[in-house]
Design an enzyme around this catalytic site. Structure first.
Site, PDB file in Angstrom:
ATOM      1  N   ASP A  17     -14.303  -8.141 -23.200  1.00  0.00           N
ATOM      2  CA  ASP A  17     -15.288  -8.123 -24.180  1.00  0.00           C
ATOM      3  C   ASP A  17     -15.737  -6.531 -23.950  1.00  0.00           C
ATOM      4  O   ASP A  17     -16.154  -6.282 -22.731  1.00  0.00           O
ATOM      5  CB  ASP A  17     -16.251  -9.256 -24.170  1.00  0.00           C
ATOM      6  CG  ASP A  17     -17.193  -9.140 -25.306  1.00  0.00           C
ATOM      7  OD1 ASP A  17     -16.710  -8.373 -26.211  1.00  0.00           O
ATOM      8  OD2 ASP A  17     -18.074  -9.886 -25.472  1.00  0.00           O
ATOM      9  N   GLU A  64     -11.205 -15.437 -35.502  1.00  0.00           N
ATOM     10  CA  GLU A  64     -12.563 -14.760 -36.118  1.00  0.00           C
ATOM     11  C   GLU A  64     -12.453 -13.423 -36.216  1.00  0.00           C
ATOM     12  O   GLU A  64     -13.152 -12.755 -37.133  1.00  0.00           O
ATOM     13  CB  GLU A  64     -13.808 -15.192 -35.257  1.00  0.00           C
ATOM     14  CG  GLU A  64     -13.975 -16.625 -35.250  1.00  0.00           C
ATOM     15  CD  GLU A  64     -13.419 -17.588 -34.367  1.00  0.00           C
ATOM     16  OE1 GLU A  64     -12.637 -17.086 -33.491  1.00  0.00           O
ATOM     17  OE2 GLU A  64     -12.944 -18.793 -34.680  1.00  0.00           O
ATOM     18  N   ASN A  65     -11.573 -12.654 -35.425  1.00  0.00           N
ATOM     19  CA  ASN A  65     -11.579 -11.229 -35.345  1.00  0.00           C
ATOM     20  C   ASN A  65     -10.908 -10.514 -36.787  1.00  0.00           C
ATOM     21  O   ASN A  65     -11.195  -9.532 -37.403  1.00  0.00           O
ATOM     22  CB  ASN A  65     -10.564 -10.592 -34.406  1.00  0.00           C
ATOM     23  CG  ASN A  65     -11.303 -10.791 -33.044  1.00  0.00           C
ATOM     24  OD1 ASN A  65     -10.694 -10.823 -31.984  1.00  0.00           O
ATOM     25  ND2 ASN A  65     -12.760 -10.762 -32.988  1.00  0.00           N
ATOM     26  N   ARG A 185     -14.998 -13.124 -17.960  1.00  0.00           N
ATOM     27  CA  ARG A 185     -15.564 -12.124 -19.352  1.00  0.00           C
ATOM     28  C   ARG A 185     -16.468 -11.163 -18.702  1.00  0.00           C
ATOM     29  O   ARG A 185     -17.279 -11.257 -18.054  1.00  0.00           O
ATOM     30  CB  ARG A 185     -16.660 -13.287 -20.153  1.00  0.00           C
ATOM     31  CG  ARG A 185     -16.921 -12.530 -21.338  1.00  0.00           C
ATOM     32  CD  ARG A 185     -17.303 -13.789 -22.519  1.00  0.00           C
ATOM     33  NE  ARG A 185     -17.453 -12.743 -23.728  1.00  0.00           N
ATOM     34  CZ  ARG A 185     -17.480 -13.345 -24.728  1.00  0.00           C
ATOM     35  NH1 ARG A 185     -17.588 -14.739 -24.908  1.00  0.00           N
ATOM     36  NH2 ARG A 185     -17.732 -12.769 -26.033  1.00  0.00           N
TER      37      ARG A 185
HETATM   38  C1  FPP Z   1     -13.809  -7.230 -27.558  1.00  0.00           C
HETATM   39  O1  FPP Z   1     -14.367  -6.152 -27.631  1.00  0.00           O
HETATM   40  C2  FPP Z   1     -12.250  -7.058 -27.849  1.00  0.00           C
HETATM   41  C3  FPP Z   1     -11.414  -7.318 -28.527  1.00  0.00           C
HETATM   42  C4  FPP Z   1     -11.926  -8.188 -29.937  1.00  0.00           C
HETATM   43  C5  FPP Z   1     -10.085  -7.121 -28.754  1.00  0.00           C
HETATM   44  C6  FPP Z   1      -9.644  -6.847 -27.290  1.00  0.00           C
HETATM   45  C7  FPP Z   1      -8.219  -6.110 -27.259  1.00  0.00           C
HETATM   46  C8  FPP Z   1      -7.839  -5.127 -26.498  1.00  0.00           C
HETATM   47  C9  FPP Z   1      -8.428  -4.940 -25.105  1.00  0.00           C
HETATM   48  C10 FPP Z   1      -6.960  -4.084 -26.587  1.00  0.00           C
HETATM   49  C11 FPP Z   1      -5.768  -4.424 -27.360  1.00  0.00           C
HETATM   50  C12 FPP Z   1      -4.823  -5.501 -26.559  1.00  0.00           C
HETATM   51  C13 FPP Z   1      -3.485  -5.164 -26.713  1.00  0.00           C
HETATM   52  C14 FPP Z   1      -2.765  -6.530 -26.215  1.00  0.00           C
HETATM   53  C15 FPP Z   1      -2.882  -4.212 -27.204  1.00  0.00           C
HETATM   54  P1  FPP Z   1     -15.773  -6.068 -28.924  1.00  0.00           P
HETATM   55  O2  FPP Z   1     -14.709  -5.221 -29.786  1.00  0.00           O
HETATM   56  O3  FPP Z   1     -15.883  -7.219 -29.392  1.00  0.00           O
HETATM   57  O4  FPP Z   1     -16.530  -5.103 -28.010  1.00  0.00           O
HETATM   58  P2  FPP Z   1     -18.106  -5.332 -28.442  1.00  0.00           P
HETATM   59  O5  FPP Z   1     -18.489  -6.530 -28.220  1.00  0.00           O
HETATM   60  O6  FPP Z   1     -18.772  -4.096 -27.576  1.00  0.00           O
HETATM   61  O7  FPP Z   1     -18.239  -4.739 -30.179  1.00  0.00           O
END
Ligand code: FPP
Length: 237
Positions: A17, A64-65, A185
């Site tokens: 995250d 949810e993404n 996390r």
């Molecule tokens: C959370 O950060 C991260 C994600 C929703 C995606 C995680 C993906 C990767 C690390 C890269 C892709 C993975 C692969 C296997 C290619 P956030 O966007 O929620 O951060 P924030 O809370 O600061 O907005």
């Protein structure tokens, strides 16, 4: 880096995250953070694999993404495709077995093709298992498991009261795998956000303020150091 740890977790789960906040701090678009997040993932996989971790499960895309802006969703899918295209050979050389947990049927065709290729190529590998959680949600996983068990009851294969915890575990995406010993996390959020709900029952949690793109082998070692100081009792004294 030497392996100075007495206990190495058999299974580590990670909620990666903070990519968006990392990018925002740099006045860059969110996808920039995800790109650097892939670099962090690369170094963590390497370290886990060389330490002898058996299973690494990373939350790459949740059910949810899909609610994120369209360009972020398509950017994440593109990163996934590029990641698999560029990394599978090296992962294969390092004997990593790539698996997915989640409903991958709903992913774009190009992503499904790369995933199928990665599975096929690495399926007999005996090193670390890398579970990519893609379109994954813990409640959805349990719901699917319940459907399977309800069907077995309906067919008369089992009686409802014969359902055991083991049978529930075997009805999940992680069937055949041990539950995580350690869940990490990043980014200072202290919650599990629908990640491995059933499997985390006895897992040690490690939360850090470090944003995911800044997480690396040294940060992983810090988590392992803390894990080694924990005393796991599983409800006993
Ligand atoms: C959370 O950060 C991260 C994600 C929703 C995606 C995680 C993906 C990767 C690390 C890269 C892709 C993975 C692969 C296997 C290619 P956030 O966007 O929620 O951060 P924030 O809370 O600061 O907005």
């Amino acid at each position: 880096m030497a392996n100075e740890f007495e206990k190495i977790p058999t299974h580590i789960g990670i909620i990666m995250d903070g990519n968006g906040r990392w990018a925002k701090k740099r006045f860059m678009p969110r996808i920039f953070g995800h790109k650097y997040g892939v670099e962090a993932l690369r170094s963590v996989i390497k370290r886990c694999s060389s330490l002898g971790v058996g299973y690494l499960t990373v939350y790459a895309f949740s059910t949810e993404n899909w609610n994120r802006p369209q360009d972020e969703v398509s950017g994440l899918m593109e990163l996934l495709v590029n990641y698999l295209r560029s990394e599978v050979d090296e992962l294969h050389e390092n004997k990593v077995r790539i698996m997915c947990i989640g409903d991958i049927e709903a992913l774009p065709e190009t992503a499904k093709r790369e995933i199928a290729n990665a599975f096929e190529k690495t399926k007999d590998n005996t090193g670390m298992t890398l579970n990519l959680a893609l379109n994954y949600g813990g409640r959805d996983e349990i719901r699917r498991g319940i459907i399977k068990l309800a069907e077995a009851v309906k067919k008369g294969d089992i009686e409802p009261e014969q359902i055991t915890e083991e049978m529930i575990g075997e009805s999940l995406y992680t069937r055949g795998q041990p539950d995580p010993d350690l869940m990490i996390r990043t980014s200072g959020e202290i919650r599990i956000s629908n990640f491995l709900l059933w499997q985390l029952a006895y897992t040690e949690f490690y939360f850090t303020d470090v944003l995911w793109p800044d997480f690396d082998a040294r940060e992983l070692d810090q988590a392992l150091f803390v894990y080694n100081q924990r005393n796991r009792r599983y409800g006993k004294v």
